[in-house]
Design an enzyme around this catalytic site. Sequence first.
Site, PDB file in Angstrom:
ATOM      1  CG  ASP A  19       0.062  20.898 113.237  1.00 32.82           C
ATOM      2  OD1 ASP A  19      -0.277  19.497 113.486  1.00 32.82           O
ATOM      3  OD2 ASP A  19      -1.112  21.539 112.879  1.00 32.82           O
ATOM      4  CD  GLN A  45      -7.458  21.909 115.344  1.00 33.54           C
ATOM      5  OE1 GLN A  45      -6.779  21.512 116.295  1.00 33.54           O
ATOM      6  NE2 GLN A  45      -7.977  21.043 114.532  1.00 33.54           N
ATOM      7  CE  LYS A  91      -4.787  18.571 118.214  1.00 32.61           C
ATOM      8  NZ  LYS A  91      -5.211  19.248 116.737  1.00 32.61           N
TER       9      LYS A  91
END
Length: 290
Positions: free
Chosen positions: A116, A93, A49
């Site tokens: 997210d 994450q 990412k």
Amino acid sequence: MELINGNEIAATIVAELKEEVSLLQGKKPCITFIRVGDDPASVSYVNKKNKIAAEIGMTPKLEQFPLDVSKEELFAKIDELNADPSVHGILIQAPLPSHIDAVETFRRVDPGKDVDGFHTVNIGKICQEDETGFVACTPAGIMELLSRSNVSLDGKHVVVLGRSLIVGKPVALLAMQRQSWANATVTVCHSRTTDLPSITRQADVLIAAIGKPEFVTKDMVKPGVVVIDVGINRVADSSRKSGYRLTGDVNFAEVSPLASKITPVPGGVGPMTVAMLMKNTLKAFKLAQA
Ligand code: NDP
């Protein structure tokens, strides 16, 4: 059978974003990754990412914590990033260690920086069809794959395998929206569903997100089905240097001859998730400037 090439479609989106970011005067979008521990899969996902964000011209930043970080310390960092106007997107994450509740952590992120899409407000906005929200990246990537592959969902029966917060629930909510790119009739199946094959055989579009290698077999689909295989499973394979291979939730060899379109694993949904994260980050940046 037509392969839905996620690598190619994601590369097109990344190129579109790069072009858009290059036209921004002055400030660039900044995404901050929070990683707890050194789980190899998490390290690899964050690196990937980070690399794509930099390639697009965004400013990626990384905050790392040891596995035994306290909830208070982690939340203090999230609060600091929420208050920092130079940070536009925050990504925590997964997985988090068991002493830190994931949903509580997602709720701590400012909904306007929740790229997210796991904050309660952003999930609520999907229900309300409010486009100012952030849609979770994997479900958003699935919808983008379908629309860029000219698969219309209008009036179709979409069967979703899995009801997770990350994939199953939001993708079902998206497919049933009152929008020209959606309008599907949706059935969601899970581990308590009885006679699952009789339901999957009705699917015009089958979205498999259960985390069980090669679970969907040829007797579970009807000819002409469009298959989106979200699963990423490591299966032991002594013929590989790594000792494993990646496989989806669908038995590709059996199902692909019956499907009209199908995503491979790897190279299907996976790259789309990263591309949509970057799209959300640019959206967060624009909303912050407005
Ligand atoms: P979860 O483990 O959170 O959810 C799995 C879901 O599948 C649950 O709803 C569970 O039901 C259901 N399920 C499990 N076994 C069965 C079964 N035998 N029959 C029917 N339903 C079943 O997984 P995620 O949604 O997070 O991930 C699913 C897969 O997608 C994984 O392989 C993951 O690695 C992959 N993934 C890929 C991404 C990508 O970028 N391509 C991103 C995110 C995930 P119940 O609720 O009853 O337990």
